[in-house]
Write an enzyme that holds these catalytic residues in place. Structure first.
Site, PDB file in Angstrom:
ATOM      1  N   HIS A 207       0.817  -1.219   0.000  1.00  0.00           N
ATOM      2  CA  HIS A 207       0.000   0.000   0.000  1.00  0.00           C
ATOM      3  C   HIS A 207       0.849   1.267   0.000  1.00  0.00           C
ATOM      4  CE1 HIS A 207       0.666  -0.293   4.455  1.00  0.00           C
ATOM      5  NE2 HIS A 207       0.732   1.019   4.335  1.00  0.00           N
ATOM      6  N   ASP A 237      -0.351  -7.489   0.927  1.00  0.00           N
ATOM      7  CA  ASP A 237       0.207  -6.153   1.144  1.00  0.00           C
ATOM      8  C   ASP A 237       1.732  -6.212   1.131  1.00  0.00           C
ATOM      9  OD1 ASP A 237       0.494  -3.495   1.657  1.00  0.00           O
ATOM     10  OD2 ASP A 237      -0.355  -3.533   3.676  1.00  0.00           O
ATOM     11  N   GLY A 318       3.896   6.047   8.983  1.00  0.00           N
ATOM     12  CA  GLY A 318       5.300   6.065   8.586  1.00  0.00           C
ATOM     13  C   GLY A 318       6.017   4.772   8.891  1.00  0.00           C
ATOM     14  N   SER A 320       4.781   1.870   8.131  1.00  0.00           N
ATOM     15  CA  SER A 320       4.382   0.891   7.114  1.00  0.00           C
ATOM     16  C   SER A 320       5.581   0.306   6.375  1.00  0.00           C
ATOM     17  CB  SER A 320       3.467   1.544   6.082  1.00  0.00           C
ATOM     18  OG  SER A 320       2.142   1.569   6.534  1.00  0.00           O
ATOM     19  N   SER A 335       1.817  -3.770   7.936  1.00  0.00           N
ATOM     20  CA  SER A 335       0.721  -3.444   7.029  1.00  0.00           C
ATOM     21  C   SER A 335      -0.117  -2.291   7.571  1.00  0.00           C
ATOM     22  CB  SER A 335      -0.164  -4.679   6.796  1.00  0.00           C
ATOM     23  OG  SER A 335      -1.298  -4.348   6.019  1.00  0.00           O
TER      24      SER A 335
END
Length: 466
Positions: A207, A237, A318, A320, A335
């Site tokens: 993502h 993801d 941030g 992720s 995720s």
């Protein structure tokens, strides 16, 4: 006699000086070689066994009709949920704990499939809770009363082993490892370094950006990291960011945990419920917690993602794409989730093994010779960042599990040349001192010998012609 003694002393001094030159050369070479980044290797998904292996192997052997998942208890022992006493006896014979439950893994999976087939409601998530032998459905603050009532009706139709829970906050992706990577879409964290044998990549969250996204190490866009060449989201993801230079460079087997330190990655494995894990991200640094569920499904506003690892580790925007690991074993990439690192929350991770298998790449890990000889990771060095003591602290064997072997983060994407290592005074200082002392001794002995020869010649010339 005096002449003989002087000659012996001069000869011994010259030999010592030559020996010093050789010793200094060896010291310089060894220091330079020691500063060379350790070798790395690659492992395919599932090549390294994690703490989940014993329980998972028993579930696989006994079958999903007779078992209902496995987890790790507070003492670090594997526990397997089974549906009958014969299976319980087989589990105990294998050295694991057994818990007899009322619903098999097949029933739990059937319930999850029924939830997926119902109309999608953003802000909901569900996971198979092996410990309670239930499927837990959670709804965040964005889910309306009518949508929640509709989900409750679906759950009631499945059976009493589906539990409904409301949760604070919202289930969102954590857009905005450990090291920050930036694009026009926002900031994410680099996960793990992987390779296909020809080029190296960053494995991060899907993502974070679609295929074609360019990533940089600075806000000005001057230091390009690479470009996304493969992205999967929603559904799963994960994504691959190919390095601009093609190679990850020095420290490819290390994930940053803050303050210039990192953890050396030695393998890849599957997470286990109850396992203590660590996560690193560019916003909140190193955090720890416990795996609370597997095969979770989350209905993000952008779409549904399934097959995730559920944890009580906190995360914020941030983080992720950042890495999740334990004892140096790569487990997942961040995720999304709910909450923050002040109040705690739930965070979901894309399993690394699944991503590697679908992308056809291998994890870059430390060479076997760089790992601890007994398989246990050394304790973090003094001054290294420690796991958080937040409300999300794990209850699994406190203090007995570490992120992995702590090591300085080298930074940069290029390898250090031999010339650079040989000219680094921090590496070669002691060797150079030995060489310099040996040269002084050698020159001194040559000078003394020359002076003595000159004076002897002068005396002989004077006696002959005087």
């Amino acid at each position: 006699m005096r002449h003989v003694r002087r000659r012996t002393v001069r000869r011994a001094t010259r030999l010592a000086a030559v020996g010093g030159l050789l010793l200094g050369g060896v010291m310089v070479t060894q220091a330079a070689m020691a500063s060379e980044p350790p070798a790395t290797t690659t492992v395919p998904g599932g090549a390294a066994q994690s703490v989940a292996s014993t329980g998972a192997d028993l579930v696989k052997r006994l079958g999903t009709a007779r078992t209902a998942g496995s987890w790790v208890d507070a003492e670090g022992r594997p526990v397997v949920a089974v549906t009958d006493e014969d299976s319980a006896a087989a589990v105990r014979a294998a050295g694991a704990e057994a818990k007899v439950v009322g619903h098999s893994l097949n029933e739990l999976k059937s319930a999850a499939a029924a939830l997926r087939s119902a109309p999608r409601v953003a802000g909901t998530a569900w996971v198979m809770d092996y410990k309670s032998n239930q499927v837990v459905v959670r709804g965040d603050s964005t889910v309306s009363a009518s949508d929640w009532g509709r989900m409750t009706d679906v759950a009631s139709g499945i059976g009493s082993f589906v539990r409904m829970e409301r949760t604070e906050g919202t289930f969102t992706t954590r857009l905005n490892g450990a090291q920050p990577i930036l694009s026009t879409g926002g900031r994410c964290s680099a996960g793990f370094n992987v390779t296909n044998g020809s080029n190296d990549f960053i494995l991060t969250a899907g993502h974070c950006g679609p295929t074609g996204s360019s990533w940089f190490a600075d806000n000005q866009g001057a230091q390009q990291v690479g470009e996304t060449v493969n992205s999967t989201f929603p559904g799963s993801d994960f994504s691959l960011v190919q390095y601009a230079g093609g190679k990850a460079g020095a420290g490819a087997d290390i994930v940053a945990i803050g303050d210039g330190n990192g953890v050396r990655i030695t393998g890849v494995g599957d997470a286990a419920v109850g396992q203590r894990v660590f996560r690193s991200g560019s916003t909140t640094g190193l955090r720890d917690g416990e795996v609370t569920g597997l095969d979770a499904t989350v209905n993000y506003p952008e779409g549904t993602v399934s097959g995730l690892i559920e944890t009580n580790v906190c995360a914020e925007s941030g983080d992720s794409g950042g890495p999740m690991f334990s004892e140096g074993v790569a487990l997942g990439v961040t995720s999304g989730g709910s909450g923050d690192c002040t109040t705690g929350g739930t965070t979901f991770f894309q399993p690394v093994t699944k991503a590697l298998a679908q992308l056809g790449v291998q994890l870059i890990v430390a060479a076997p010779s760089d790992a601890a000889g007994n398989g246990a990771s050394p304790a973090p060095s003094e001054g290294a960042p420690q796991p958080s003591s937040s409300p999300t602290q794990a209850a699994v064997a406190p203090g007995s599990v570490t992120p992995g072997s702590t090591t300085p983060v080298t930074g940069g994407t290029g390898t250090v040349s031999l010339v650079a290592r040989l000219t680094d005074p921090r590496n070669i200082g002691p060797g150079l001192l030995v060489i310099a002392g040996s040269l002084v001794a050698l020159v001194a002995t040559r000078y003394i010998r020359a002076e003595q020869d000159r004076k002897a010649y002068q005396r002989h010339y004077s006696a002959t012609w005087g």
